[in-house]
Structures are given as C-alpha cells and as structure tokens.
Design a protein around this motif. Structure first.
Motif, PDB file in Angstrom:
ATOM      1  N   ASP A  80       8.190 -15.579  -1.770  1.00  0.00           N
ATOM      2  CA  ASP A  80       8.355 -14.379  -2.597  1.00  0.00           C
ATOM      3  C   ASP A  80       9.703 -14.353  -3.300  1.00  0.00           C
ATOM      4  O   ASP A  80       9.817 -13.839  -4.407  1.00  0.00           O
ATOM      5  CB  ASP A  80       8.188 -13.117  -1.750  1.00  0.00           C
ATOM      6  CG  ASP A  80       6.741 -12.847  -1.376  1.00  0.00           C
ATOM      7  OD1 ASP A  80       5.831 -13.486  -1.952  1.00  0.00           O
ATOM      8  OD2 ASP A  80       6.516 -12.000  -0.482  1.00  0.00           O
ATOM      9  N   SER A  81      10.728 -14.918  -2.690  1.00  0.00           N
ATOM     10  CA  SER A  81      12.047 -14.934  -3.331  1.00  0.00           C
ATOM     11  C   SER A  81      12.108 -15.935  -4.492  1.00  0.00           C
ATOM     12  O   SER A  81      13.016 -15.868  -5.304  1.00  0.00           O
ATOM     13  CB  SER A  81      13.145 -15.226  -2.314  1.00  0.00           C
ATOM     14  OG  SER A  81      13.068 -16.555  -1.863  1.00  0.00           O
ATOM     15  N   LEU A  82      11.139 -16.835  -4.591  1.00  0.00           N
ATOM     16  CA  LEU A  82      11.104 -17.799  -5.695  1.00  0.00           C
ATOM     17  C   LEU A  82      10.387 -17.253  -6.928  1.00  0.00           C
ATOM     18  O   LEU A  82      10.509 -17.800  -8.010  1.00  0.00           O
ATOM     19  CB  LEU A  82      10.404 -19.091  -5.248  1.00  0.00           C
ATOM     20  CG  LEU A  82      11.010 -19.837  -4.066  1.00  0.00           C
ATOM     21  CD1 LEU A  82      10.141 -21.031  -3.702  1.00  0.00           C
ATOM     22  CD2 LEU A  82      12.432 -20.272  -4.352  1.00  0.00           C
ATOM     23  N   THR A  83       9.615 -16.168  -6.780  1.00  0.00           N
ATOM     24  CA  THR A  83       8.800 -15.647  -7.871  1.00  0.00           C
ATOM     25  C   THR A  83       9.628 -14.842  -8.861  1.00  0.00           C
ATOM     26  O   THR A  83      10.813 -14.591  -8.651  1.00  0.00           O
ATOM     27  CB  THR A  83       7.665 -14.767  -7.321  1.00  0.00           C
ATOM     28  OG1 THR A  83       8.242 -13.680  -6.612  1.00  0.00           O
ATOM     29  CG2 THR A  83       6.736 -15.559  -6.421  1.00  0.00           C
ATOM     30  N   THR A  84       8.965 -14.399  -9.937  1.00  0.00           N
ATOM     31  CA  THR A  84       9.613 -13.621 -10.981  1.00  0.00           C
ATOM     32  C   THR A  84       9.231 -12.145 -10.848  1.00  0.00           C
ATOM     33  O   THR A  84       8.043 -11.835 -10.752  1.00  0.00           O
ATOM     34  CB  THR A  84       9.181 -14.136 -12.370  1.00  0.00           C
ATOM     35  OG1 THR A  84       9.519 -15.524 -12.451  1.00  0.00           O
ATOM     36  CG2 THR A  84       9.880 -13.394 -13.486  1.00  0.00           C
ATOM     37  N   PRO A  85      10.203 -11.232 -10.833  1.00  0.00           N
ATOM     38  CA  PRO A  85       9.872  -9.807 -10.772  1.00  0.00           C
ATOM     39  C   PRO A  85       9.064  -9.382 -12.002  1.00  0.00           C
ATOM     40  O   PRO A  85       9.253  -9.913 -13.097  1.00  0.00           O
ATOM     41  CB  PRO A  85      11.239  -9.113 -10.776  1.00  0.00           C
ATOM     42  CG  PRO A  85      12.198 -10.160 -10.353  1.00  0.00           C
ATOM     43  CD  PRO A  85      11.632 -11.465 -10.825  1.00  0.00           C
ATOM     44  N   ARG A  86       8.136  -8.420 -11.777  1.00  0.00           N
ATOM     45  CA  ARG A  86       7.275  -7.977 -12.868  1.00  0.00           C
ATOM     46  C   ARG A  86       6.972  -6.495 -12.676  1.00  0.00           C
ATOM     47  O   ARG A  86       6.660  -6.056 -11.571  1.00  0.00           O
ATOM     48  CB  ARG A  86       5.988  -8.788 -12.838  1.00  0.00           C
ATOM     49  CG  ARG A  86       4.995  -8.490 -13.904  1.00  0.00           C
ATOM     50  CD  ARG A  86       3.843  -9.456 -13.789  1.00  0.00           C
ATOM     51  NE  ARG A  86       3.177  -9.283 -12.504  1.00  0.00           N
ATOM     52  CZ  ARG A  86       1.872  -9.083 -12.364  1.00  0.00           C
ATOM     53  NH1 ARG A  86       1.102  -9.062 -13.410  1.00  0.00           N
ATOM     54  NH2 ARG A  86       1.337  -8.920 -11.176  1.00  0.00           N
ATOM     55  N   LEU A  87       7.059  -5.721 -13.765  1.00  0.00           N
ATOM     56  CA  LEU A  87       6.749  -4.300 -13.697  1.00  0.00           C
ATOM     57  C   LEU A  87       5.250  -4.107 -13.558  1.00  0.00           C
ATOM     58  O   LEU A  87       4.461  -4.780 -14.225  1.00  0.00           O
ATOM     59  CB  LEU A  87       7.249  -3.580 -14.951  1.00  0.00           C
ATOM     60  CG  LEU A  87       8.765  -3.523 -15.137  1.00  0.00           C
ATOM     61  CD1 LEU A  87       9.105  -2.872 -16.470  1.00  0.00           C
ATOM     62  CD2 LEU A  87       9.430  -2.785 -14.010  1.00  0.00           C
ATOM     63  N   LEU A  88       4.849  -3.188 -12.698  1.00  0.00           N
ATOM     64  CA  LEU A  88       3.436  -2.852 -12.522  1.00  0.00           C
ATOM     65  C   LEU A  88       3.066  -1.689 -13.431  1.00  0.00           C
ATOM     66  O   LEU A  88       3.929  -0.890 -13.821  1.00  0.00           O
ATOM     67  CB  LEU A  88       3.158  -2.490 -11.059  1.00  0.00           C
ATOM     68  CG  LEU A  88       3.382  -3.615 -10.053  1.00  0.00           C
ATOM     69  CD1 LEU A  88       3.250  -3.081  -8.638  1.00  0.00           C
ATOM     70  CD2 LEU A  88       2.386  -4.732 -10.280  1.00  0.00           C
ATOM     71  N   ASN A  89       1.781  -1.566 -13.761  1.00  0.00           N
ATOM     72  CA  ASN A  89       1.318  -0.472 -14.616  1.00  0.00           C
ATOM     73  C   ASN A  89       1.452   0.859 -13.890  1.00  0.00           C
ATOM     74  O   ASN A  89       1.116   0.969 -12.711  1.00  0.00           O
ATOM     75  CB  ASN A  89      -0.151  -0.676 -15.000  1.00  0.00           C
ATOM     76  CG  ASN A  89      -0.338  -1.877 -15.894  1.00  0.00           C
ATOM     77  OD1 ASN A  89       0.561  -2.241 -16.637  1.00  0.00           O
ATOM     78  ND2 ASN A  89      -1.501  -2.483 -15.826  1.00  0.00           N
ATOM     79  N   VAL A  90       1.942   1.863 -14.602  1.00  0.00           N
ATOM     80  CA  VAL A  90       2.030   3.209 -14.065  1.00  0.00           C
ATOM     81  C   VAL A  90       0.725   3.901 -14.407  1.00  0.00           C
ATOM     82  O   VAL A  90       0.369   4.027 -15.566  1.00  0.00           O
ATOM     83  CB  VAL A  90       3.236   3.973 -14.663  1.00  0.00           C
ATOM     84  CG1 VAL A  90       3.288   5.402 -14.156  1.00  0.00           C
ATOM     85  CG2 VAL A  90       4.517   3.251 -14.352  1.00  0.00           C
ATOM     86  N   ARG A  91      -0.019   4.321 -13.386  1.00  0.00           N
ATOM     87  CA  ARG A  91      -1.351   4.892 -13.615  1.00  0.00           C
ATOM     88  C   ARG A  91      -1.321   6.363 -13.990  1.00  0.00           C
ATOM     89  O   ARG A  91      -2.172   6.835 -14.726  1.00  0.00           O
ATOM     90  CB  ARG A  91      -2.208   4.716 -12.369  1.00  0.00           C
ATOM     91  CG  ARG A  91      -2.471   3.278 -12.062  1.00  0.00           C
ATOM     92  CD  ARG A  91      -3.399   3.160 -10.888  1.00  0.00           C
ATOM     93  NE  ARG A  91      -3.350   1.805 -10.375  1.00  0.00           N
ATOM     94  CZ  ARG A  91      -3.811   1.434  -9.213  1.00  0.00           C
ATOM     95  NH1 ARG A  91      -4.382   2.309  -8.420  1.00  0.00           N
ATOM     96  NH2 ARG A  91      -3.720   0.190  -8.817  1.00  0.00           N
ATOM     97  N   THR A  92      -0.374   7.094 -13.470  1.00  0.00           N
ATOM     98  CA  THR A  92      -0.313   8.525 -13.760  1.00  0.00           C
ATOM     99  C   THR A  92       0.998   8.874 -14.432  1.00  0.00           C
ATOM    100  O   THR A  92       2.051   8.291 -14.135  1.00  0.00           O
ATOM    101  CB  THR A  92      -0.461   9.364 -12.467  1.00  0.00           C
ATOM    102  OG1 THR A  92       0.546   8.976 -11.544  1.00  0.00           O
ATOM    103  CG2 THR A  92      -1.819   9.158 -11.836  1.00  0.00           C
ATOM    104  N   GLU A  93       0.919   9.847 -15.321  1.00  0.00           N
ATOM    105  CA  GLU A  93       2.095  10.321 -16.050  1.00  0.00           C
ATOM    106  C   GLU A  93       3.154  10.825 -15.076  1.00  0.00           C
ATOM    107  O   GLU A  93       2.850  11.579 -14.152  1.00  0.00           O
ATOM    108  CB  GLU A  93       1.670  11.456 -16.984  1.00  0.00           C
ATOM    109  CG  GLU A  93       2.765  11.969 -17.871  1.00  0.00           C
ATOM    110  CD  GLU A  93       3.018  11.104 -19.080  1.00  0.00           C
ATOM    111  OE1 GLU A  93       4.120  11.190 -19.619  1.00  0.00           O
ATOM    112  OE2 GLU A  93       2.121  10.340 -19.476  1.00  0.00           O
TER     113      GLU A  93
END
Length: 141
Positions: A80-93
């Motif tokens: 997991d420390s080798l991967t690239t951070p990525r923003l997740l979709n925000v489902r609710t306002e």
C-alpha cells in the motif's frame, strides 16, 4: 529499456500475525511507520510519474520461514505504501473528501492486477542479515 527501482528496508516487514486483533489506531500507526520506512529507504529514487504497469518483487530475509498466507498478508502495508494516492468520489453534497491509499508514495498506480504483478518471497538467513529488499521493475508492452 525498462526502468527499475530497488531499495532495502533495514528489517523484515511484520507478518500478518502482528496485526491480527490490533485496534484501528495501532494499525494506522503500523501503516505510518511502514510508509516512513519506505520513504527513507527510497530517498532520491521516486519518479515524477508512477509506473503504469510494474512487477514488484518483495524479498523478506528473516531467521524463520513464515507460512505463505502470513507472508502475503503481512506485505499489505508495504504494498500500500508503494501505490499512488487517489481521491474517491463524494456521493453526497457536503461529505468530506476521502482518499484511497493516502499514505502511498507513488511508485505504482495501484496494487490491482492490471497495474502490478506482486511477488512476495520469504528467505531464511542469519539474524544479522535480516532485511526486506523491494524491487519495482517497469513492465513495457
């Protein structure tokens, strides 16, 4: 020509048995410690862009020979420390923004099979020779 990154952690990564039954706070500390260890060991080797497809070999040198499932599961925080951070979709306002692999250092895109082939090997050695060697090789084509 394929690119390759190799670095050595000064100790074998903890096995799965060390994290079973731990609180989420202890697990978070284990993740942070692993990310810091990888960042220090790989200083100066990080690339501006992660490998789009990579073969990751993790060699765990230790005095004992762990069972395969403990070896594979214990490598999770390291992978997991080798991967690239990525923003997740925000489902609710108004919900807070969450990040996948927020402690990732950006060597590989993700640890999913379409992005990385991961091989974890346990090698028996003397106590003074214990370490973890990580090799990330770009797969072209």
């Amino acid at each position: 020509m394929t690119r390759e990154i190799t670095f050595t952690l000064p100790a074998p990564f903890p096995l799965l048995n060390h994290s079973i039954g731990e609180s989420r706070f202890s697990l978070t500390n284990m993740r942070r410690k692993m990310a810091r260890s990888v960042a220090m060991a790989s200083a100066g080797q990080r690339l501006p862009e992660p490998f789009s497809k990579a073969h990751v070999t993790i060699e765990r040198y230790s005095v004992g020979t762990p069972d395969n499932d403990g070896l594979q599961g214990g490598a999770k925080f390291l992978i997991d420390s080798l991967t690239t951070p990525r923003l997740l979709n925000v489902r609710t306002e108004g919900a807070r923004q969450r990040t996948k692999n927020k402690r990732g250092l950006g060597f590989i895109v993700d640890d999913a099979p379409q992005y990385a082939e991961i091989e974890v090997i346990g090698i028996k050695c003397k106590r003074a020779e214990q370490r973890t060697v990580v090799t990330i090789r770009e797969v072209v084509g």
